[in-house]
Write a protein that holds these residues in place. Structure first.
Motif, PDB file in Angstrom:
ATOM      1  N   ILE A 163     -44.187  85.010 -12.394  1.00  0.00           N
ATOM      2  CA  ILE A 163     -45.425  84.031 -12.349  1.00  0.00           C
ATOM      3  C   ILE A 163     -46.235  84.940 -12.538  1.00  0.00           C
ATOM      4  CG2 ILE A 163     -46.041  81.926  -9.866  1.00  0.00           C
ATOM      5  CD1 ILE A 163     -43.157  83.888  -8.723  1.00  0.00           C
ATOM      6  N   LEU A 164     -47.412  83.343 -13.235  1.00  0.00           N
ATOM      7  CA  LEU A 164     -48.463  83.679 -13.524  1.00  0.00           C
ATOM      8  C   LEU A 164     -49.421  82.905 -12.739  1.00  0.00           C
ATOM      9  CD1 LEU A 164     -50.469  85.241 -15.937  1.00  0.00           C
ATOM     10  CD2 LEU A 164     -49.799  82.991 -17.330  1.00  0.00           C
ATOM     11  N   TYR A 165     -50.716  83.686 -11.814  1.00  0.00           N
ATOM     12  CA  TYR A 165     -51.796  82.509 -11.604  1.00  0.00           C
ATOM     13  C   TYR A 165     -52.816  82.356 -12.199  1.00  0.00           C
ATOM     14  CZ  TYR A 165     -48.265  83.974  -7.542  1.00  0.00           C
ATOM     15  OH  TYR A 165     -47.393  84.415  -7.123  1.00  0.00           O
ATOM     16  N   GLY A 166     -53.142  81.918 -13.066  1.00  0.00           N
ATOM     17  CA  GLY A 166     -54.125  81.708 -14.207  1.00  0.00           C
ATOM     18  C   GLY A 166     -55.117  80.218 -14.588  1.00  0.00           C
ATOM     19  N   SER A 167     -55.289  80.029 -15.570  1.00  0.00           N
ATOM     20  CA  SER A 167     -55.462  78.624 -15.343  1.00  0.00           C
ATOM     21  C   SER A 167     -54.778  78.241 -15.408  1.00  0.00           C
ATOM     22  CB  SER A 167     -56.676  78.704 -17.412  1.00  0.00           C
ATOM     23  OG  SER A 167     -55.532  78.401 -17.919  1.00  0.00           O
ATOM     24  N   SER A 168     -53.435  77.856 -15.358  1.00  0.00           N
ATOM     25  CA  SER A 168     -52.461  76.470 -14.505  1.00  0.00           C
ATOM     26  C   SER A 168     -51.686  78.003 -14.048  1.00  0.00           C
ATOM     27  CB  SER A 168     -52.145  76.101 -16.116  1.00  0.00           C
ATOM     28  OG  SER A 168     -51.340  76.322 -16.569  1.00  0.00           O
ATOM     29  N   THR A 169     -50.709  76.838 -13.072  1.00  0.00           N
ATOM     30  CA  THR A 169     -50.116  78.406 -12.420  1.00  0.00           C
ATOM     31  C   THR A 169     -48.624  77.973 -13.431  1.00  0.00           C
ATOM     32  OG1 THR A 169     -51.442  78.719 -10.370  1.00  0.00           O
ATOM     33  CG2 THR A 169     -48.899  79.152 -10.200  1.00  0.00           C
ATOM     34  N   MET A 170     -47.702  79.172 -13.602  1.00  0.00           N
ATOM     35  CA  MET A 170     -46.589  79.308 -14.103  1.00  0.00           C
ATOM     36  C   MET A 170     -45.726  80.062 -13.695  1.00  0.00           C
ATOM     37  SD  MET A 170     -47.373  79.211 -18.380  1.00  0.00           S
ATOM     38  CE  MET A 170     -45.478  78.250 -18.461  1.00  0.00           C
ATOM     39  N   LEU A 171     -44.225  79.264 -13.827  1.00  0.00           N
ATOM     40  CA  LEU A 171     -42.587  80.449 -13.097  1.00  0.00           C
ATOM     41  C   LEU A 171     -42.005  80.466 -14.584  1.00  0.00           C
ATOM     42  CD1 LEU A 171     -40.839  80.312 -10.031  1.00  0.00           C
ATOM     43  CD2 LEU A 171     -39.756  80.752 -12.398  1.00  0.00           C
ATOM     44  N   VAL A 172     -42.277  81.742 -14.984  1.00  0.00           N
ATOM     45  CA  VAL A 172     -41.079  82.059 -16.503  1.00  0.00           C
ATOM     46  C   VAL A 172     -40.220  82.526 -15.924  1.00  0.00           C
ATOM     47  CG1 VAL A 172     -41.499  83.310 -18.575  1.00  0.00           C
ATOM     48  CG2 VAL A 172     -42.959  81.702 -18.071  1.00  0.00           C
ATOM     49  N   TYR A 173     -38.548  82.353 -16.594  1.00  0.00           N
ATOM     50  CA  TYR A 173     -37.857  82.995 -16.110  1.00  0.00           C
ATOM     51  C   TYR A 173     -36.376  83.356 -16.730  1.00  0.00           C
ATOM     52  CZ  TYR A 173     -35.081  79.724 -14.056  1.00  0.00           C
ATOM     53  OH  TYR A 173     -34.314  78.022 -13.799  1.00  0.00           O
ATOM     54  N   ASN A 180     -37.372  80.440 -20.378  1.00  0.00           N
ATOM     55  CA  ASN A 180     -38.051  79.207 -19.732  1.00  0.00           C
ATOM     56  C   ASN A 180     -39.255  79.234 -19.418  1.00  0.00           C
ATOM     57  OD1 ASN A 180     -36.044  77.111 -21.665  1.00  0.00           O
ATOM     58  ND2 ASN A 180     -34.409  78.151 -20.110  1.00  0.00           N
ATOM     59  N   GLY A 181     -40.452  78.761 -19.235  1.00  0.00           N
ATOM     60  CA  GLY A 181     -41.145  78.104 -18.523  1.00  0.00           C
ATOM     61  C   GLY A 181     -41.924  76.784 -18.056  1.00  0.00           C
ATOM     62  N   PHE A 182     -42.114  76.997 -16.789  1.00  0.00           N
ATOM     63  CA  PHE A 182     -42.405  75.902 -16.158  1.00  0.00           C
ATOM     64  C   PHE A 182     -43.933  76.433 -15.416  1.00  0.00           C
ATOM     65  CE2 PHE A 182     -38.112  76.660 -15.929  1.00  0.00           C
ATOM     66  CZ  PHE A 182     -37.632  75.812 -15.903  1.00  0.00           C
ATOM     67  N   THR A 183     -44.588  74.364 -15.676  1.00  0.00           N
ATOM     68  CA  THR A 183     -46.094  74.564 -15.169  1.00  0.00           C
ATOM     69  C   THR A 183     -46.334  73.815 -14.053  1.00  0.00           C
ATOM     70  OG1 THR A 183     -46.667  74.859 -17.469  1.00  0.00           O
ATOM     71  CG2 THR A 183     -48.430  73.739 -16.335  1.00  0.00           C
ATOM     72  N   MET A 184     -46.822  74.401 -12.844  1.00  0.00           N
ATOM     73  CA  MET A 184     -47.499  73.465 -11.738  1.00  0.00           C
ATOM     74  C   MET A 184     -47.774  73.172 -12.188  1.00  0.00           C
ATOM     75  SD  MET A 184     -48.495  74.708  -8.443  1.00  0.00           S
ATOM     76  CE  MET A 184     -46.933  75.832  -7.793  1.00  0.00           C
ATOM     77  N   ASP A 185     -47.830  71.334 -11.539  1.00  0.00           N
ATOM     78  CA  ASP A 185     -48.749  70.530 -11.332  1.00  0.00           C
ATOM     79  C   ASP A 185     -49.479  70.484 -10.031  1.00  0.00           C
ATOM     80  OD1 ASP A 185     -50.221  67.911 -10.881  1.00  0.00           O
ATOM     81  OD2 ASP A 185     -49.536  66.492 -11.434  1.00  0.00           O
ATOM     82  N   PRO A 186     -51.324  70.712 -10.147  1.00  0.00           N
ATOM     83  CA  PRO A 186     -51.098  71.627  -8.607  1.00  0.00           C
ATOM     84  C   PRO A 186     -51.702  70.385  -7.187  1.00  0.00           C
ATOM     85  CG  PRO A 186     -52.916  71.408  -9.932  1.00  0.00           C
ATOM     86  CD  PRO A 186     -51.631  71.409 -11.130  1.00  0.00           C
ATOM     87  N   ALA A 187     -51.719  68.842  -8.285  1.00  0.00           N
ATOM     88  CA  ALA A 187     -51.514  67.442  -7.230  1.00  0.00           C
ATOM     89  C   ALA A 187     -49.912  67.538  -6.222  1.00  0.00           C
ATOM     90  CB  ALA A 187     -51.660  66.378  -8.617  1.00  0.00           C
ATOM     91  N   ILE A 188     -49.326  67.802  -7.110  1.00  0.00           N
ATOM     92  CA  ILE A 188     -48.050  67.939  -6.709  1.00  0.00           C
ATOM     93  C   ILE A 188     -47.629  68.959  -5.715  1.00  0.00           C
ATOM     94  CG2 ILE A 188     -47.811  64.909  -6.278  1.00  0.00           C
ATOM     95  CD1 ILE A 188     -45.939  66.217  -9.305  1.00  0.00           C
ATOM     96  N   GLY A 189     -47.568  70.157  -6.362  1.00  0.00           N
ATOM     97  CA  GLY A 189     -47.328  71.331  -6.121  1.00  0.00           C
ATOM     98  C   GLY A 189     -45.919  71.357  -6.149  1.00  0.00           C
TER      99      GLY A 189
END
Ligand code: AHG
Ligand code: MN
Ligand code: MN
Length: 334
Positions: A163-173, A180-189
């Motif tokens: 998990i990368l806590y960066g300019s956006s938060t991503m989970l890559v696995y 595959n990489g997933f980006t968090m939409d902070p508005a809805i978590g």
């Protein structure tokens, strides 16, 4: 417009596609997603939450723990031990492995985790991450876990991710069928699939090393970096953030090689085989890249202790090949 795929949907779909992905693994991956959101929340408000700075304690590697190291470790521990899937956890922040459910008698999986990677960047608001990998238990269900469940070769990983806590938060696995990489939409978590089928570009143009280590590094590494510098006119660039997970992620997207070498005073390097090198080596392999220590494929190393360290060279194939030819043309025993 097609609907974006959530992490949860992707995990469920993968379960149907790959029979070996049991319900327990699906739940475990979901738990990691939940823990990631909790840690992400604290990382984002660290400056406001009084959670910057040192905790006053040291970890298993005699490193000063940051408050966020401790928070991330306890969050992942709490959530992973509460589920039924995990029999035991090895953490960079704990002296010994943790057994869940009556000495690890229940739960099909063992988790290895670097709860907070890039600790030195916490207080300066630079990207940090979490790195994890999942193995099947070796001892039969119903028996207590033992060392052999934790000291497995990287080739035995079932899942690896970060998990990368960066300019956006991503989970890559990866579950061994691509990355595959997933980006968090902070508005809805919620994590959404944003980077399907990630691949290291075939030609890497970035090299990432702590320059201060170079004079004490093996001649092959010095020769390789010398070659990179000479190729500056061709577009070669140095980029080093100091959070492994962030340096790795950038190189995965743009193409490059990360190097944490053995040195005269630290012949095993700095990075931890079980929590850092193995998971990223598995992801690299699944993304068409490669990872080595001074002499072999990282994934082939038989670990002998939980916290063992390893030199680590990971990234695009062309740069790995370039480094290899430097090993061959210098006096290093490779
Ligand atoms: P951690 O924060 O989990 O202890 O890991 C730190 C690691 C890694 O993230 C980074 O690439 C490396 O240490 C940086 O080391 P140097 O400061 O020696 O370059
Ligand atoms: Mn780390
Ligand atoms: Mn760490």
């Amino acid at each position: 417009m097609s609907k974006a795929i959530t992490l949860q949907e992707f995990i469920m779909d993968s379960q149907a596609e790959f029979p070996f992905v049991s319900g327990q693994l699906t739940r475990l991956l979901s738990d990691i997603g939940v823990a990631a959101k909790i840690v992400n929340h604290q990382v984002n408000r660290a400056g406001l939450a009084g959670i910057l700075g040192q905790s006053g304690s040291q970890n298993a590697h005699n490193e000063d723990q940051q408050k966020l190291d401790v928070f991330a470790d306890s969050t992942f521990m709490r959530i992973l031990t509460a589920g039924k899937s995990v029999a035991g956890i090895g953490s960079e922040e704990q002296d010994d492995y943790i057994l869940c459910h009556d000495h690890g008698k229940e739960g099909k999986y063992v988790v290895m985790i670097d709860p907070l990677d890039g600790s030195s960047n916490i207080d300066v608001n630079v990207s940090i991450g979490t790195i994890f990998s999942i193995y099947r238990r070796v001892t039969p269900l119903g028996a207590p876990l033992s060392d052999q469940d934790f000291l497995q070769q990287g080739t035995e990983q079932v899942v690896a991710g970060y998990i990368l806590y960066g300019s956006s938060t991503m989970l890559v696995y990866t579950t061994g069928t691509g990355v595959n990489g997933f980006t968090m939409d902070p508005a809805i978590g919620e994590f959404f699939l944003s980077h399907p089928a990630m691949k290291f570009p075939e030609t890497g143009m970035i090299y990432s090393i702590n320059d201060a280590l170079l004079d004490a590094s093996p001649p092959a590494v010095q020769k390789f970096i010398g070659g990179c510098r000479e190729a500056q006119g061709l577009g070669l660039k140095a980029r080093y953030i100091g959070s492994l997970v962030t340096d790795f992620h950038r190189n995965l997207i743009k193409g490059g090689l990360y190097l944490y070498p053995s040195t005269k005073s630290n012949p095993e390097g700095k990075l931890r085989l079980m929590y850092e090198c193995n998971p990223l080596a598995f992801i690299a392999q699944q993304a068409g890249g490669h990872a080595e220590d001074d002499s072999s494929n990282i994934l082939d190393i038989q670990p002998t202790s939980l916290h063992q360290r390893s030199p680590f060279y990971v990234g695009s194939l062309n740069m790995i090949q370039g480094l290899r030819s430097c090993w061959m043309s210098t006096a290093d025993p490779k």
